[in-house]
Scaffold this motif. Structure first.
Motif, mmCIF file in Angstrom:
data_model
loop_
_atom_site.group_PDB
_atom_site.id
_atom_site.type_symbol
_atom_site.label_atom_id
_atom_site.label_comp_id
_atom_site.label_asym_id
_atom_site.label_seq_id
_atom_site.Cartn_x
_atom_site.Cartn_y
_atom_site.Cartn_z
ATOM 1 N N VAL A 104 81.493 -63.858 -17.406
ATOM 2 C CA VAL A 104 81.373 -65.193 -17.976
ATOM 3 C C VAL A 104 80.350 -65.995 -17.179
ATOM 4 O O VAL A 104 80.406 -66.041 -15.949
ATOM 5 N N ARG A 105 79.420 -66.628 -17.897
ATOM 6 C CA ARG A 105 78.387 -67.428 -17.239
ATOM 7 C C ARG A 105 78.555 -68.922 -17.466
ATOM 8 O O ARG A 105 77.888 -69.731 -16.818
ATOM 9 N N HIS A 106 79.440 -69.299 -18.416
ATOM 10 C CA HIS A 106 79.624 -70.712 -18.721
ATOM 11 C C HIS A 106 81.031 -70.912 -19.265
ATOM 12 O O HIS A 106 81.537 -70.084 -20.030
ATOM 13 N N LEU A 107 81.655 -72.031 -18.878
ATOM 14 C CA LEU A 107 82.983 -72.393 -19.369
ATOM 15 C C LEU A 107 82.886 -73.596 -20.294
ATOM 16 O O LEU A 107 82.075 -74.504 -20.064
ATOM 17 N N HIS A 108 83.743 -73.595 -21.324
ATOM 18 C CA HIS A 108 83.773 -74.724 -22.251
ATOM 19 C C HIS A 108 85.209 -74.997 -22.650
ATOM 20 O O HIS A 108 85.969 -74.067 -22.953
ATOM 21 N N ALA A 109 85.589 -76.264 -22.654
ATOM 22 C CA ALA A 109 86.943 -76.669 -23.045
ATOM 23 C C ALA A 109 86.891 -77.537 -24.285
ATOM 24 O O ALA A 109 85.941 -78.300 -24.481
ATOM 25 N N HIS A 110 87.914 -77.435 -25.106
ATOM 26 C CA HIS A 110 88.093 -78.353 -26.229
ATOM 27 C C HIS A 110 89.171 -79.357 -25.871
ATOM 28 O O HIS A 110 90.243 -78.985 -25.397
ATOM 29 N N PHE A 111 88.883 -80.616 -26.121
ATOM 30 C CA PHE A 111 89.690 -81.796 -25.806
ATOM 31 C C PHE A 111 89.482 -82.178 -24.339
ATOM 32 O O PHE A 111 89.526 -81.344 -23.444
ATOM 33 N N ALA A 112 89.272 -83.468 -24.141
ATOM 34 C CA ALA A 112 88.737 -83.965 -22.882
ATOM 35 C C ALA A 112 89.789 -84.258 -21.828
ATOM 36 O O ALA A 112 89.445 -84.698 -20.736
ATOM 37 N N HIS A 113 91.072 -83.999 -22.129
ATOM 38 C CA HIS A 113 92.081 -84.314 -21.120
ATOM 39 C C HIS A 113 92.538 -83.046 -20.392
ATOM 40 O O HIS A 113 91.799 -82.544 -19.546
ATOM 41 N N GLY A 114 93.734 -82.522 -20.663
ATOM 42 C CA GLY A 114 94.288 -81.457 -19.846
ATOM 43 C C GLY A 114 93.447 -80.203 -19.745
ATOM 44 O O GLY A 114 93.198 -79.690 -18.644
ATOM 45 N N THR A 115 92.987 -79.661 -20.882
ATOM 46 C CA THR A 115 92.210 -78.426 -20.825
ATOM 47 C C THR A 115 90.902 -78.624 -20.069
ATOM 48 O O THR A 115 90.451 -77.731 -19.351
ATOM 49 N N THR A 116 90.299 -79.792 -20.214
ATOM 50 C CA THR A 116 89.050 -80.047 -19.492
ATOM 51 C C THR A 116 89.310 -80.231 -18.001
ATOM 52 O O THR A 116 88.487 -79.820 -17.162
ATOM 53 N N THR A 117 90.438 -80.821 -17.628
ATOM 54 C CA THR A 117 90.762 -80.930 -16.203
ATOM 55 C C THR A 117 90.931 -79.542 -15.604
ATOM 56 O O THR A 117 90.415 -79.257 -14.508
#
Length: 477
Positions: A147-160
């Motif tokens: 994996v070279r890049h991470l991406h989360a959907h929704f800016a609260h828990g998953t992004t934290t």
């Protein structure tokens, strides 16, 4: 092969997967795979839904589920750790041995946020949980090494979790913000959203209104607008579905002067009959010689959808003698009891509820309707829709749309051009817009045609997926 050459996957961090309510995410993943991106899926919660959309079966990436945890609500942090730490300990130990300084830095970031967001004198324990989840994600990433890049959907828990995992792995990350996750302060307290935006390589959001808001939160962040677009399953159904002919001549009144419909598509009629069956009636129309205005609304019964306003508008029209049917499709929510009670009091014969429908059933419902309506509002706690995905679907299916000028909706619906917009919290204005469509068949046809054109030109999911792919490949969308 060198490690840098092997790192060609994008890792998505999701709270749950697959989810019926998050078809837009599954569509995005599948479309990115079709564009040649290799995907890895890291899911914070075990799968808890027995049904899923067909597009999920076409996704090649296999989800990697983190250990299940018990709730933090009503328990002390020590008890929670006794119940859950053992599931995360092996991953945390492996990461800490391999990268001790990174682990200390991520732990300090989580602890600092816990203190800043404290409730009185007590630090917020949610950030301890998210640190342990980040360590588990990091352990999986360090072992996979692709994996070279991470991406989360929704800016609260998953992004934290993704932000902390980025600290542990040194992988760049990004995230997509949607609705309440970027507006509700309690979900990102004490400036957390701003810190994550500064740390991210870029930020994506699904409306121009959201983009403007996020740029105010952190002007230095690189914020991109990428609409959701029409989901993959719905887009695949459209070419095979017949269009319901508008039975009302230009200028005629649908409730009083329309000729009966004799060429109704069978599937669409079945969808309306399903709504009737849910209400325990044989048919939605009381008089087979009259064609009422068929209005459809889709969404979970939550305050931001404004179903109470829509029901009041329907009640106003039926009290004035307008023949009208409203079918509400979607899951029950916290407003369900209130909405059903309002219907029982104000217009019991005009409104039916279907519950959730499949994409095929939704398309049939749209094809059998005359108008799509949703009275969206900004909720008291700041929650709001961006651009409701069901509104894009309805326009693609050939329905004229009536909604409110809230959040990103005017980016899709231009009043008088491809739909009608009214002020939020105004049942009278909404009733007038519905009556206008009921009495003007040519207006319905013009708005419907323009709506289809709008979706084709600006909300093509394949085109929008290419923008996301461009961001992941290091370019511009």
């Amino acid at each position: 092969m060198a490690e840098t050459e092997a790192r060609d996957s994008v890792g998505y961090v999701l709270k749950g997967y697959p989810r019926i309510s998050e078809l837009f995410i599954a569509s995005e993943i599948w479309r990115l795979e079709q564009l040649g991106l290799r995907m890895r899926l890291f899911v914070l919660k075990p799968a808890d839904e027995t049904e899923h959309h067909p597009v999920v079966d076409r996704i090649e990436a296999t989800p990697s589920y983190l250990p299940e945890t018990t709730s933090l609500s009503g328990v002390g942090v020590r008890q929670w750790l006794r119940e859950n730490f053992g599931s995360f300990r092996p991953a945390l130990v492996r990461v800490a041995r391999r990268h001790p300084l990174r682990t200390l830095r991520a732990a300090a970031a989580a602890a600092g946020q816990a203190v800043r967001a404290r409730d009185g004198l007590r630090p917020r324990s949610i950030y301890l949980k998210e640190f342990l989840q980040a360590a588990d994600v990091a352990d999986r990433l360090l072992r996979a090494r692709d994996v070279r890049h991470l991406h989360a959907h929704f800016a609260h828990g998953t992004t934290t979790v993704t932000w902390l995992a980025s600290m542990l792995t040194k992988l760049p990350f990004s995230f997509t913000g949607h609705a309440k996750d970027i507006y509700r302060e309690s979900l990102n307290p004490a400036g957390l959203l701003r810190r994550k935006m500064r740390a991210a390589s870029f930020v994506v959001t699904c409306t121009g209104a959201n983009q403007e808001h996020l740029r105010k939160v952190e002007p230095a962040a690189d914020v991109h607008l990428v609409y959701h677009g029409l989901n993959a399953d719905f887009a695949a159904l459209l070419p095979t579905a017949p269009v319901r002919p508008d039975p009302t001549p230009a200028g005629a009144t649908a409730a009083v002067q329309a000729e009966p419909v004799h060429a109704e598509p069978v599937q669409a009629e079945r969808a309306w009959q399903r709504a009737a069956a849910a209400a325990g009636t044989a048919t939605l129309a009381a008089d087979p010689d009259i064609t009422p205005l068929r209005v459809v609304a889709v969404g979970r019964m939550v305050p931001k959808k404004g179903f109470d306003v829509l029901v009041e508008a329907v009640a106003d029209l039926t009290a004035r003698g307008v023949e009208l049917e409203l079918v509400v499709a979607g899951e029950d929510g916290p407003d369900a009891a209130t909405i059903r009670r309002l219907v029982a009091e104000r217009c019991p014969d005009a409104v039916q509820f279907t519950g959730p429908l499949s994409q095929c059933e939704l398309l049939a419902l749209y094809r059998g309707a005359d108008v799509f309506a949703l009275a969206c509002r900004v909720d008291a706690d700041g929650d709001r829709d961006g651009i409701p995905n069901v509104m894009v679907e309805a326009m693609a299916a050939g329905l004229p749309v009536v909604s409110t000028a809230v959040s990103g909706i005017p980016e899709l619906v231009r009043d008088g051009e491809n739909g009608l917009l009214v002020p939020p919290e105004d049942p009278g204005a909404l009733a007038s817009a519905l009556l206008r469509l009921a009495t003007d068949g040519s207006l319905r046809q013009r708005l419907a045609a323009a709506g289809r054109e709008t979706v084709a030109e600006r909300f093509d999911g394949d085109v929008l997926a290419r923008r996301m792919a461009g961001l992941f490949r290091g370019g511009q969308p």
